[in-house]
Design a protein around this motif. Structure first.
Motif, mmCIF file in Angstrom:
data_model
loop_
_atom_site.group_PDB
_atom_site.id
_atom_site.type_symbol
_atom_site.label_atom_id
_atom_site.label_comp_id
_atom_site.label_asym_id
_atom_site.label_seq_id
_atom_site.Cartn_x
_atom_site.Cartn_y
_atom_site.Cartn_z
ATOM 1 N N VAL A 1 -0.247 8.702 -11.711
ATOM 2 C CA VAL A 1 0.822 8.348 -10.459
ATOM 3 C C VAL A 1 0.643 9.962 -9.742
ATOM 4 C CG1 VAL A 1 2.705 7.687 -9.315
ATOM 5 C CG2 VAL A 1 2.075 6.587 -11.257
ATOM 6 N N GLU A 2 1.246 10.994 -10.383
ATOM 7 C CA GLU A 2 1.204 12.014 -9.989
ATOM 8 C C GLU A 2 1.153 13.314 -11.050
ATOM 9 O OE1 GLU A 2 5.113 13.634 -8.538
ATOM 10 O OE2 GLU A 2 6.135 12.363 -9.929
ATOM 11 N N TYR A 3 0.937 14.558 -10.694
ATOM 12 C CA TYR A 3 0.951 15.556 -11.335
ATOM 13 C C TYR A 3 2.261 16.432 -10.758
ATOM 14 C CZ TYR A 3 -3.949 15.106 -13.134
ATOM 15 O OH TYR A 3 -4.988 14.907 -13.716
ATOM 16 N N GLY B 1 8.582 12.104 -0.870
ATOM 17 C CA GLY B 1 7.676 11.800 0.474
ATOM 18 C C GLY B 1 6.690 10.725 0.046
ATOM 19 N N VAL B 2 7.153 9.618 -0.596
ATOM 20 C CA VAL B 2 6.311 8.667 -0.922
ATOM 21 C C VAL B 2 6.818 7.290 -0.562
ATOM 22 C CG1 VAL B 2 5.363 7.172 -2.866
ATOM 23 C CG2 VAL B 2 5.537 9.643 -3.048
ATOM 24 N N LEU B 3 6.232 6.726 0.614
ATOM 25 C CA LEU B 3 6.643 5.490 0.963
ATOM 26 C C LEU B 3 5.740 4.358 0.699
ATOM 27 C CD1 LEU B 3 7.396 6.974 4.406
ATOM 28 C CD2 LEU B 3 9.061 6.407 2.841
ATOM 29 N N VAL C 1 -3.491 7.716 1.591
ATOM 30 C CA VAL C 1 -2.939 6.484 1.417
ATOM 31 C C VAL C 1 -3.731 5.927 0.198
ATOM 32 C CG1 VAL C 1 -3.431 4.267 2.693
ATOM 33 C CG2 VAL C 1 -3.037 6.374 3.980
ATOM 34 N N GLU C 2 -2.808 5.367 -0.579
ATOM 35 C CA GLU C 2 -3.457 4.867 -1.901
ATOM 36 C C GLU C 2 -3.291 3.410 -2.347
ATOM 37 O OE1 GLU C 2 -2.310 8.186 -4.629
ATOM 38 O OE2 GLU C 2 -0.821 6.755 -5.577
ATOM 39 N N GLU C 3 -4.025 2.991 -3.407
ATOM 40 C CA GLU C 3 -3.710 1.497 -3.850
ATOM 41 C C GLU C 3 -2.592 1.587 -4.544
ATOM 42 O OE1 GLU C 3 -6.181 -0.299 -7.866
ATOM 43 O OE2 GLU C 3 -6.432 1.850 -6.962
ATOM 44 N N ILE D 1 0.903 -1.147 0.066
ATOM 45 C CA ILE D 1 0.125 -0.042 -0.012
ATOM 46 C C ILE D 1 0.978 1.094 0.030
ATOM 47 C CG2 ILE D 1 -0.375 0.335 2.480
ATOM 48 C CD1 ILE D 1 -3.376 0.508 1.877
ATOM 49 N N VAL D 2 0.506 2.249 -0.654
ATOM 50 C CA VAL D 2 1.263 3.602 -0.821
ATOM 51 C C VAL D 2 1.085 4.700 0.265
ATOM 52 C CG1 VAL D 2 2.069 4.956 -2.640
ATOM 53 C CG2 VAL D 2 1.613 2.790 -3.058
ATOM 54 N N LEU D 3 1.807 5.260 0.849
ATOM 55 C CA LEU D 3 1.715 6.285 1.720
ATOM 56 C C LEU D 3 2.447 7.597 1.026
ATOM 57 C CD1 LEU D 3 2.183 3.721 3.762
ATOM 58 C CD2 LEU D 3 0.987 5.318 5.209
#
Ligand code: AMP
Ligand code: GLY
Length: 420
Positions: free
Chosen positions: A283-285, A153-155, A185-187, A141-143
């Motif tokens: 995933v991100e902008y 800042g992604v764990l 908190v993401e999938e 799981i992604v935090l």
């Protein structure tokens, strides 16, 4: 024409190098710049985050145009302040830069406008976040820290114990400061990652050639997440069909969503995509050029970068033709041993000529300092050794043979850029 470029990395070096192809540009200042940039632009000792100092300088020098590149001055409203003083800029205003500055904002935007991304929940309470993860009980799981954390800042938690440690780091120990006040908190998603940078004036959006970053510090995607250890362009995974799908489902909807939220985005919008089994998802902008994506994308741009940047500002991008070379480009980052955690600066760099360059490749300087004609390391990511080729293999071969001739004490680079 006189231009001010704000920032100090390899990305800024690549932008300046490209801008200088325009012969109408007589002068570029770069604030704060670095040792290698100094051979192409006049470096000015103003911090990238010093909005007031930067605007004062641009006014005094009567800069005709300003390119604001890093995320933090954009989030701080440097473009807003420059334009209040009549200095046109390339880059979004603070209101639009929030698409990167707050992951909670960008996730909610995607949900509201049906733009494909990982499922998620947002928390500002560590206990509730943990409770949610326990109930969900699916790993990995992604935090993510909500705020800006230099891409770090992604764990990714592989187990409940990992998730507990991650929550502690982000929300209690505040490893990324206030960026961790709120956590997403993401999938966990799977698939090749592709970066697509796009020029936009908020009316039209023009994707650049695709690229692929290598974010982990070590070979085989092991080690910690970094700002990026190397890039290739174009990405072999990004087919025309996928590009069309991204345009229809992601790029245009994002531009329209920002307009609908009264946050019109002008500048470079960066889409970090994952090509999952169920299609491309965000995933991100980022609200700016990527680093080190820019170093492989801009060398493939045919034509004048300034004309495009100005058109983004003037909202006339529909009138500009943008063409790309058929070549391939590869960039290998030489970093200080220990990056992204702890490293020593100040080592002499060998293998560079007096302009900080080397035969057959272009060296984009990131963390370097020039003193008495010698180049020294001055940051985590030090150099981006960049090569063009008719094939990806050719570009990689040229880049790595130069990497073997350029170095410094404790130099660390990945040996598998572009190999996946
Ligand atoms: P970000 O800063 O959001 O781009 O995340 C940094 C890196 O973490 C990404 O480039 C991915 O490799 C990884 N990552 C982020 N979110 C996810 C996700 N939901 N699933 C899998 N990997 C992710
Ligand atoms: N290379 C990723 C970024 O610029 O955020």
């Amino acid at each position: 024409m006189k231009i001010l470029v704000v920032g100090s990395g390899g990305r800024e070096h690549a932008i300046i190098h490209k801008l200088l192809e325009n012969k109408e540009i007589e002068k570029i200042w770069c604030a704060p710049g670095n040792g290698g940039i100094a051979s192409e632009a006049e470096c000015v000792d103003i911090k990238a985050t010093d909005v007031e100092g930067m605007v004062k300088f641009a006014k005094e020098k009567q800069a005709d145009f300003c390119v604001v590149t890093p995320d933090d001055p954009l989030a701080l409203g440097m473009v807003d302040e420059m334009e209040k003083q009549g200095i046109p800029c390339f880059g979004p205003k603070a209101k639009a830069a929030v698409i990167e500055a707050s992951k909670a904002f960008s996730k909610n935007l995607m949900k509201k406008y049906g733009i494909p991304t990982a499922d998620y929940q947002i928390f500002d309470d560590a206990k509730k976040a943990l409770q949610y993860i326990e109930e969900k009980n699916t790993f990995p799981i992604v935090l993510k820290a909500d705020g800006l954390a230099l891409g770090k800042g992604v764990l990714i938690a592989e187990s409940l114990a990992d998730a507990k440690a991650a929550i502690r780091e982000l929300m209690i120990d505040r490893m990324f400061g206030t960026a961790g006040n709120t956590v997403v908190v993401e999938e966990f998603m799977e698939g090749p990652e592709v970066s697509v940078l796009a020029f936009t004036d908020s009316k039209v959006i023009r994707p650049m050639i695709s690229s692929m970053d290598h974010k982990r510090a070590d070979d085989h995607d092991e080690g910690l997440n970094t700002g990026g250890m190397g890039t290739i362009a174009p990405s072999p995974y990004y087919t025309e069909k996928i590009a069309q799908q991204c345009m229809d489902e992601i790029f245009l909807p994002t531009m329209y969503a920002m307009n609908a939220e009264d946050r019109a985005f002008k500048g470079c919008l960066y889409f970090g995509l994952m090509l999952t089994e169920t299609g491309p998802r965000v995933v991100e902008y980022n609200c700016r050029f990527g680093d080190p994506e820019t170093q492989v994308v801009l060398p493939l741009l045919k034509g004048d970068l300034y004309t495009i940047m100005k058109a983004c500002h003037d909202e006339t991008l529909d009138k500009v033709k943008i063409d790309w070379s058929d070549e391939h480009c590869a960039c290998v980052i030489e970093a200080s041993g220990g990056y992204p955690v702890k490293y020593t600066k100040g080592y002499e760099i060998h293998g560079l000529d007096e302009h900080g360059q080397h035969d057959d490749v272009y060296i984009y300087h990131a963390g370097t300092k020039l003193e008495n004609g010698k180049y020294y390391t001055n940051g985590g990511r030090v150099l981006g050794v960049t090569a063009l080729g008719n094939t990806l293999d050719d570009a990689l071969k040229t880049a790595y043979s130069a990497v073997d001739e350029i170095g410094f004490e404790n130099m660390h680079c990945r040996r598998d850029i572009g190999r996946k």
